[in-house]
Scaffold this motif. Sequence first.
Motif, PDB file in Angstrom:
ATOM      1  N   LEU A  69      25.050  28.944 105.448  1.00  0.00           N
ATOM      2  CA  LEU A  69      24.984  27.723 105.981  1.00  0.00           C
ATOM      3  C   LEU A  69      24.304  26.919 104.908  1.00  0.00           C
ATOM      4  CD1 LEU A  69      24.624  28.719 109.179  1.00  0.00           C
ATOM      5  CD2 LEU A  69      26.963  28.091 108.558  1.00  0.00           C
ATOM      6  N   ALA A  70      23.551  27.018 104.167  1.00  0.00           N
ATOM      7  CA  ALA A  70      22.364  25.983 103.729  1.00  0.00           C
ATOM      8  C   ALA A  70      23.504  25.159 102.647  1.00  0.00           C
ATOM      9  CB  ALA A  70      21.132  25.989 102.954  1.00  0.00           C
ATOM     10  N   VAL A  71      23.969  25.930 101.993  1.00  0.00           N
ATOM     11  CA  VAL A  71      24.181  26.059 100.523  1.00  0.00           C
ATOM     12  C   VAL A  71      25.642  25.521 101.400  1.00  0.00           C
ATOM     13  CG1 VAL A  71      26.304  26.603  98.948  1.00  0.00           C
ATOM     14  CG2 VAL A  71      23.954  27.540  99.222  1.00  0.00           C
ATOM     15  N   PHE A  72      26.839  24.924 102.692  1.00  0.00           N
ATOM     16  CA  PHE A  72      27.834  24.778 102.725  1.00  0.00           C
ATOM     17  C   PHE A  72      27.743  22.744 103.178  1.00  0.00           C
ATOM     18  CE2 PHE A  72      31.026  28.079 103.797  1.00  0.00           C
ATOM     19  CZ  PHE A  72      30.997  28.474 103.113  1.00  0.00           C
ATOM     20  N   ALA A  73      26.120  23.323 104.249  1.00  0.00           N
ATOM     21  CA  ALA A  73      25.626  21.811 104.058  1.00  0.00           C
ATOM     22  C   ALA A  73      25.716  21.275 102.811  1.00  0.00           C
ATOM     23  CB  ALA A  73      24.365  22.018 104.931  1.00  0.00           C
ATOM     24  N   ARG A  74      25.014  21.305 102.061  1.00  0.00           N
ATOM     25  CA  ARG A  74      24.541  20.392 100.877  1.00  0.00           C
ATOM     26  C   ARG A  74      25.619  20.426 100.153  1.00  0.00           C
ATOM     27  NH1 ARG A  74      19.702  24.279 100.654  1.00  0.00           N
ATOM     28  NH2 ARG A  74      21.335  25.520  98.812  1.00  0.00           N
ATOM     29  N   GLY A  75      27.045  20.988 100.276  1.00  0.00           N
ATOM     30  CA  GLY A  75      28.316  21.702  99.150  1.00  0.00           C
ATOM     31  C   GLY A  75      28.735  20.061  99.941  1.00  0.00           C
ATOM     32  N   VAL A  76      28.892  20.005 101.594  1.00  0.00           N
ATOM     33  CA  VAL A  76      29.675  18.705 101.778  1.00  0.00           C
ATOM     34  C   VAL A  76      29.779  17.874 100.836  1.00  0.00           C
ATOM     35  CG1 VAL A  76      30.420  17.756 104.123  1.00  0.00           C
ATOM     36  CG2 VAL A  76      29.780  19.752 104.255  1.00  0.00           C
ATOM     37  N   ARG A  77      31.560  17.035 100.667  1.00  0.00           N
ATOM     38  CA  ARG A  77      31.404  15.487 100.220  1.00  0.00           C
ATOM     39  C   ARG A  77      33.396  15.151 100.303  1.00  0.00           C
ATOM     40  NH1 ARG A  77      28.074  17.256  97.908  1.00  0.00           N
ATOM     41  NH2 ARG A  77      27.173  18.205  96.196  1.00  0.00           N
ATOM     42  N   PHE A  78      32.824  13.803 100.285  1.00  0.00           N
ATOM     43  CA  PHE A  78      34.452  13.370 100.560  1.00  0.00           C
ATOM     44  C   PHE A  78      34.885  12.323  99.568  1.00  0.00           C
ATOM     45  CE2 PHE A  78      36.371   9.415 102.333  1.00  0.00           C
ATOM     46  CZ  PHE A  78      37.729  10.196 103.717  1.00  0.00           C
ATOM     47  N   LEU A  79      36.121  13.154  99.413  1.00  0.00           N
ATOM     48  CA  LEU A  79      37.183  12.604  98.788  1.00  0.00           C
ATOM     49  C   LEU A  79      38.313  11.318  99.352  1.00  0.00           C
ATOM     50  CD1 LEU A  79      38.251  16.003  96.892  1.00  0.00           C
ATOM     51  CD2 LEU A  79      36.523  14.605  96.542  1.00  0.00           C
ATOM     52  N   PRO A  80      37.409  10.072  99.042  1.00  0.00           N
ATOM     53  CA  PRO A  80      38.224   9.094  99.355  1.00  0.00           C
ATOM     54  C   PRO A  80      39.746   8.493  98.765  1.00  0.00           C
ATOM     55  CG  PRO A  80      37.055   8.240  97.671  1.00  0.00           C
ATOM     56  CD  PRO A  80      36.687   9.656  98.076  1.00  0.00           C
ATOM     57  N   GLY A  81      40.700   9.289  97.739  1.00  0.00           N
ATOM     58  CA  GLY A  81      41.366   9.366  97.354  1.00  0.00           C
ATOM     59  C   GLY A  81      42.083  10.293  98.035  1.00  0.00           C
ATOM     60  N   GLU A  82      42.021  11.279  98.944  1.00  0.00           N
ATOM     61  CA  GLU A  82      42.633  11.782  99.542  1.00  0.00           C
ATOM     62  C   GLU A  82      42.216  12.102 100.332  1.00  0.00           C
ATOM     63  OE1 GLU A  82      43.259  16.356  97.972  1.00  0.00           O
ATOM     64  OE2 GLU A  82      42.549  15.575  95.614  1.00  0.00           O
ATOM     65  N   GLY A  83      40.847  11.143 101.410  1.00  0.00           N
ATOM     66  CA  GLY A  83      40.533  11.150 102.472  1.00  0.00           C
ATOM     67  C   GLY A  83      40.548  12.078 103.421  1.00  0.00           C
TER      68      GLY A  83
END
Length: 156
Positions: free
Chosen positions: A35-49
Amino acid sequence: MSGFGPPPLQSIGLVLHHDGRFTHEGQPIANRRLLAVFARGVRFLPGEGKYVVQVGPFRAQLDVEEAGFFVRSVDLASGRVALSDGARDRLDPASLRASALDADALLCTVKRSVFGHGLAARFTRAAQAELLLGVEERDGGFALRVADVWQILPDL
């Protein structure tokens, strides 16, 4: 011949719920380290929305129920918030709003320096309590002192 690069993102059933829970294909993910790895790994890709969880070179589409990031703590003296991905960002009191899914929870807009329109972040209960301790009634409304400046809060 098509270009090189990662394949297009598709949903794999990984969901970040409004209350911070992660599930995969409807099953809760309970391992705290994961869960901690997932929380730190959240990214937003604006090109794909789209949101993704990125772990090293691997990424998976993340279906976000309400907000891709969570405010973990608030430092009113500096006007900064600590986010679930490990980033620190400026607190914008004018962006505070009630959650459409849970009227007792607050959201704000973060990451405007990266994404001009910004992205939603939901306050954890502890961070929201820190924030609300700084709210005072002033001039017929409510205000918050952020980095030594009183800022009138929007109607919540």
